[in-house]
Design an enzyme around this catalytic site. Sequence first.
Site, PDB file in Angstrom:
ATOM      1  N   ARG A 189       5.441  -6.379   6.239  1.00  0.00           N
ATOM      2  CA  ARG A 189       6.498  -5.389   5.633  1.00  0.00           C
ATOM      3  C   ARG A 189       7.065  -4.343   6.673  1.00  0.00           C
ATOM      4  O   ARG A 189       7.282  -3.219   6.291  1.00  0.00           O
ATOM      5  CB  ARG A 189       5.543  -4.726   4.440  1.00  0.00           C
ATOM      6  N   SER A 241       6.728  -3.814  -5.245  1.00  0.00           N
ATOM      7  CA  SER A 241       5.481  -3.450  -4.735  1.00  0.00           C
ATOM      8  C   SER A 241       5.721  -1.825  -4.317  1.00  0.00           C
ATOM      9  O   SER A 241       6.537  -1.983  -3.421  1.00  0.00           O
ATOM     10  CB  SER A 241       4.637  -4.341  -3.581  1.00  0.00           C
ATOM     11  N   GLU A 249       5.299   1.591   0.279  1.00  0.00           N
ATOM     12  CA  GLU A 249       6.332   0.486   0.611  1.00  0.00           C
ATOM     13  C   GLU A 249       7.777   0.832   0.862  1.00  0.00           C
ATOM     14  O   GLU A 249       8.633   0.570   1.743  1.00  0.00           O
ATOM     15  CB  GLU A 249       6.240  -0.863  -0.014  1.00  0.00           C
TER      16      GLU A 249
HETATM   17  N1  EPU Z   1      -4.778  -7.962  -8.758  1.00  0.00           N
HETATM   18  C1  EPU Z   1      -5.019  -6.991  -9.409  1.00  0.00           C
HETATM   19  N2  EPU Z   1      -4.487  -6.221 -10.541  1.00  0.00           N
HETATM   20  C2  EPU Z   1      -3.066  -6.497 -10.526  1.00  0.00           C
HETATM   21  C3  EPU Z   1      -2.565  -7.369  -9.677  1.00  0.00           C
HETATM   22  C4  EPU Z   1      -3.142  -7.973  -8.792  1.00  0.00           C
HETATM   23  O1  EPU Z   1      -6.426  -6.789  -9.379  1.00  0.00           O
HETATM   24  O2  EPU Z   1      -2.763  -5.581 -11.423  1.00  0.00           O
HETATM   25  C5  EPU Z   1      -5.208  -8.760  -7.587  1.00  0.00           C
HETATM   26  C6  EPU Z   1      -5.112 -10.043  -8.048  1.00  0.00           C
HETATM   27  O3  EPU Z   1      -5.913 -10.521  -8.783  1.00  0.00           O
HETATM   28  C7  EPU Z   1      -5.184 -10.693  -6.483  1.00  0.00           C
HETATM   29  C8  EPU Z   1      -4.639  -9.788  -5.756  1.00  0.00           C
HETATM   30  O4  EPU Z   1      -4.557  -8.424  -6.371  1.00  0.00           O
HETATM   31  O5  EPU Z   1      -6.348 -11.109  -6.405  1.00  0.00           O
HETATM   32  C9  EPU Z   1      -3.361  -9.974  -5.053  1.00  0.00           C
HETATM   33  O6  EPU Z   1      -2.135 -10.126  -6.236  1.00  0.00           O
HETATM   34  P1  EPU Z   1      -0.801 -10.925  -5.916  1.00  0.00           P
HETATM   35  O7  EPU Z   1      -0.874 -12.408  -5.676  1.00  0.00           O
HETATM   36  O8  EPU Z   1       0.067 -10.374  -7.084  1.00  0.00           O
HETATM   37  O9  EPU Z   1       0.045 -10.352  -4.757  1.00  0.00           O
HETATM   38  P2  EPU Z   1      -0.168  -8.902  -4.135  1.00  0.00           P
HETATM   39  O10 EPU Z   1      -1.048  -8.860  -2.871  1.00  0.00           O
HETATM   40  O11 EPU Z   1      -0.556  -7.877  -4.988  1.00  0.00           O
HETATM   41  C10 EPU Z   1       1.985  -9.386  -2.484  1.00  0.00           C
HETATM   42  C11 EPU Z   1       3.303  -8.886  -2.469  1.00  0.00           C
HETATM   43  C12 EPU Z   1       4.219  -9.119  -3.414  1.00  0.00           C
HETATM   44  C13 EPU Z   1       4.352 -10.594  -3.607  1.00  0.00           C
HETATM   45  C14 EPU Z   1       3.009 -10.933  -3.707  1.00  0.00           C
HETATM   46  C15 EPU Z   1       2.847 -12.605  -3.983  1.00  0.00           C
HETATM   47  C16 EPU Z   1       2.803  -6.792  -0.966  1.00  0.00           C
HETATM   48  C17 EPU Z   1       2.802  -5.374  -0.988  1.00  0.00           C
HETATM   49  N3  EPU Z   1       3.234  -7.332  -2.217  1.00  0.00           N
HETATM   50  O12 EPU Z   1       1.522  -8.591  -3.708  1.00  0.00           O
HETATM   51  O13 EPU Z   1       5.398  -8.674  -3.098  1.00  0.00           O
HETATM   52  O14 EPU Z   1       5.206 -11.009  -4.564  1.00  0.00           O
HETATM   53  O15 EPU Z   1       1.980 -10.650  -2.733  1.00  0.00           O
HETATM   54  O16 EPU Z   1       2.905 -12.858  -2.542  1.00  0.00           O
HETATM   55  O17 EPU Z   1       2.458  -7.410  -0.004  1.00  0.00           O
HETATM   56  C18 EPU Z   1       7.261  -6.854  -3.258  1.00  0.00           C
HETATM   57  O18 EPU Z   1       6.945  -6.634  -1.995  1.00  0.00           O
HETATM   58  O19 EPU Z   1       7.918  -6.112  -3.955  1.00  0.00           O
HETATM   59  C19 EPU Z   1       6.223  -7.920  -4.067  1.00  0.00           C
HETATM   60  C20 EPU Z   1       6.237  -8.062  -5.436  1.00  0.00           C
END
Ligand code: EPU
Length: 340
Positions: free
Chosen positions: A164, A238, A334
């Site tokens: 990021r 995010s 972010e």
């Molecule tokens: N989770 C929770 N609560 C929630 C949502 C998720 O506990 O409300 C847990 C999930 O169970 C999972 C973990 O958090 O174990 C990760 O969740 P997710 O796969 O949705 O990915 P993320 O790490 O939360 C990142 C990016 C997203 C991208 C997704 C998929 C960042 C800051 N965000 O989210 O990017 O779509 O991975 O690769 O790195 C963005 O930047 O705007 C964005 C949406």
Amino acid sequence: MQFERDVSLEGLNTLGVTSRAENFCRVESDADWLAAIDYASSRGLGITLLGGGSNVVLGEQLRGLVVHPVGDDIDLFEQRGDDVLVDVLAGTEWDTLVRICNQRGWFGLENLVSIPGSCGAAPVQNIGAYGVEIAEFIESVRVLDLNTREFSVVKSQDCGFAYRYSYFKGPWRTRYAIVGIRLRLSKTPTVNTSYAALAQALENAELHAPTPVDVLNTVAAIRAAKLPDVRRVPNSGSFFKNPIVSSEFAQHLKALHPDLPVYAVDDGSAKLAAAHLIEAAGLKGYQHAGCGISEDHALVLVNPGQATGAECLALAEHVISTVQSAFGVTLDIEPVVMGA
Ligand code: EPU
């Protein structure tokens, strides 16, 4: 090309905050960019670049000149064996680019489908999702030096790409405008299914040998199910980065909170899931002053009640201090904050 005064930016930021630009223009060609610099320098105005507005928190007024790249242009520059080099203008919508490249048989970007925003903004924060970051596909970035009025090309390895982050978000923030990007894509239909949730969704759909279009459609469906749609609920994706901590600290936290997802990072440190920390701190769905933390995904700050940028940032501070007290982890936001 027109220069306007006192322009509302409400429709130009997906978080939907009220904001006005003191001066505003749209740019497409090299000549437009130079005219914008000349307009600003002859009046002593600072320049703020506003792309798709999907990763910003705007203050109530943006002083100086707000420059908004527009237009769309996707050109095949060169084919080298199986590789294709594709030139894209900054104003092109990112999601349109991903879908057009896939249709033309230029593969690689499928995991990055449905990300709101413009192509010029995409390298700034090195957009990433479902196991892929744009840095892997950037050949070079074409820039305009706002001080010297010179156009030049920065190679991918010189952009300082990290999670990021790029130098365009750091030391080069006020120096360079990104006017175009060159991507290196492949005519070979390979897919990246390394992200567990993506692999699982493909298995569930019995897509055992997925094609690039299968990956594109599956990622689009996962995003549609998990992330609030900016067209219905204003948000900026995010709002918090996933914190990177030492592997020792991650192990210590994991011992206290066995459900906490921890991902290994190449350099030996560990990335924690900020969404999990926020949810575990009891803040998923929390609302204050018109904005809140999404019920759908705890990383997303939503703004259905038209809170101001300052109110959104105050909510973010509350989240940061609550997570800090609960887990000893300091979250970082972010989006880029612009204007007072
Ligand atoms: N989770 C929770 N609560 C929630 C949502 C998720 O506990 O409300 C847990 C999930 O169970 C999972 C973990 O958090 O174990 C990760 O969740 P997710 O796969 O949705 O990915 P993320 O790490 O939360 C990142 C990016 C997203 C991208 C997704 C998929 C960042 C800051 N965000 O989210 O990017 O779509 O991975 O690769 O790195 C963005 O930047 O705007 C964005 C949406």
